[in-house]
Design an enzyme around this catalytic site. Structure first.
Site, PDB file in Angstrom:
ATOM      1  N   CYS A 163      36.025  43.097  43.800  1.00  7.10           N
ATOM      2  CA  CYS A 163      37.383  43.001  44.344  1.00  7.10           C
ATOM      3  C   CYS A 163      37.638  44.056  45.407  1.00  7.10           C
ATOM      4  O   CYS A 163      38.333  43.793  46.391  1.00  7.10           O
ATOM      5  CB  CYS A 163      38.409  43.122  43.228  1.00  7.10           C
ATOM      6  SG  CYS A 163      38.343  41.754  42.051  1.00  7.10           S
ATOM      7  N   ARG A 165      41.178  34.784  38.718  1.00  8.17           N
ATOM      8  CA  ARG A 165      40.490  34.877  39.999  1.00  8.17           C
ATOM      9  C   ARG A 165      40.673  33.556  40.734  1.00  8.17           C
ATOM     10  O   ARG A 165      39.936  32.608  40.522  1.00  8.17           O
ATOM     11  CB  ARG A 165      39.010  35.180  39.804  1.00  8.17           C
ATOM     12  CG  ARG A 165      38.310  35.626  41.077  1.00  8.17           C
ATOM     13  CD  ARG A 165      36.909  36.104  40.735  1.00  8.17           C
ATOM     14  NE  ARG A 165      36.203  36.539  41.918  1.00  8.17           N
ATOM     15  CZ  ARG A 165      36.298  37.744  42.459  1.00  8.17           C
ATOM     16  NH1 ARG A 165      37.080  38.631  41.909  1.00  8.17           N
ATOM     17  NH2 ARG A 165      35.631  38.052  43.541  1.00  8.17           N
TER      18      ARG A 165
END
Length: 215
Positions: free
Chosen positions: A55, A132
């Site tokens: 991320c 996600r």
């Protein structure tokens, strides 16, 4: 106190063409309401947790491409269930360690209300491990594309730029974009389903390319 609010929506029910659930939440850049961004495109993307390696690489790539999204009248909005203090610490760590400023807001969602409203999290989950996703939302507030990724594989920012550009071309020009289309390349036009049109086009009547119209 967390002031995140979002409607109760059954998880994993949103589809392309659905209205994007509205919400109001605290972010690293102040309070944000999704409906307040109407009139422009939005890329809403979630990540499993702050300070995670994949991320972090994605957020730096989004930051470096922020001007390109802005040129498309598209706002970037990040989301995770982490708290606002955690987001702020992560943003500062990215700046101090890598010299990258994060110019877009990151939403806190500790109640997981937004994650669940968008189907990013199982209704009975107690962690963010499954959060996600990417939602491309058009200026009228409708979901135009949804992408899901595992926690171990980074998203492609150039592909998301291509996707937003293609959606805008489709809307503006009334065409379709073929596999691997990039700005300026030939587009696909719908064939007239008449005997005369099919005879004139020949055997390949079902796939007709055309030069990209000049804007």
């Amino acid at each position: 106190m967390n002031d995140t609010t979002a409607p109760a929506v059954e998880p994993m029910t949103l589809k392309i063409g659905d209205p994007a659930p509205d919400f109001t939440a605290r972010t690293t850049q102040g309070a944000l309401s999704l409906s307040g961004l109407r009139g422009g495109w939005v890329v809403l993307f979630s990540h499993p947790a702050d300070f995670t390696p994949v991320c972090t690489s994605e957020f730096m790539a989004f930051a470096k491409a922020a001007d390109r999204f802005a040129a498309l009248d598209c706002r970037l909005v990040g989301l995770s269930i982490d708290s606002l203090p955690s987001h702020l610490a992560w943003v500062e760590a990215i700046r101090s360690c890598f010299g990258v400023d994060i110019p877009f807001p990151i939403i806190e969602d500790p109640s997981m209300a937004i994650a669940r409203a968008y189907g990013m999290l199982d209704a009975h989950a107690h962690s963010s491990a499954t959060v996600r996703g990417v939602f491309v939302i058009d200026p009228q507030g409708f979901i135009r594309a949804i992408n899901w990724y595992p926690a171990s594989v980074g998203r492609s920012v150039p592909e998301l730029l291509r996707l937003v550009t293609a959606l805008q071309v489709v809307d503006r020009e009334g065409v379709m974009t073929p596999e691997g289309w990039t700005p300026g390349a030939d587009v696909v036009v719908a064939s007239d389903l008449t005997q005369d049109a099919v005879s004139k086009a020949g055997p390949a009547w079902f796939l007709q390319y055309a030069k990209m119209p000049r804007s």
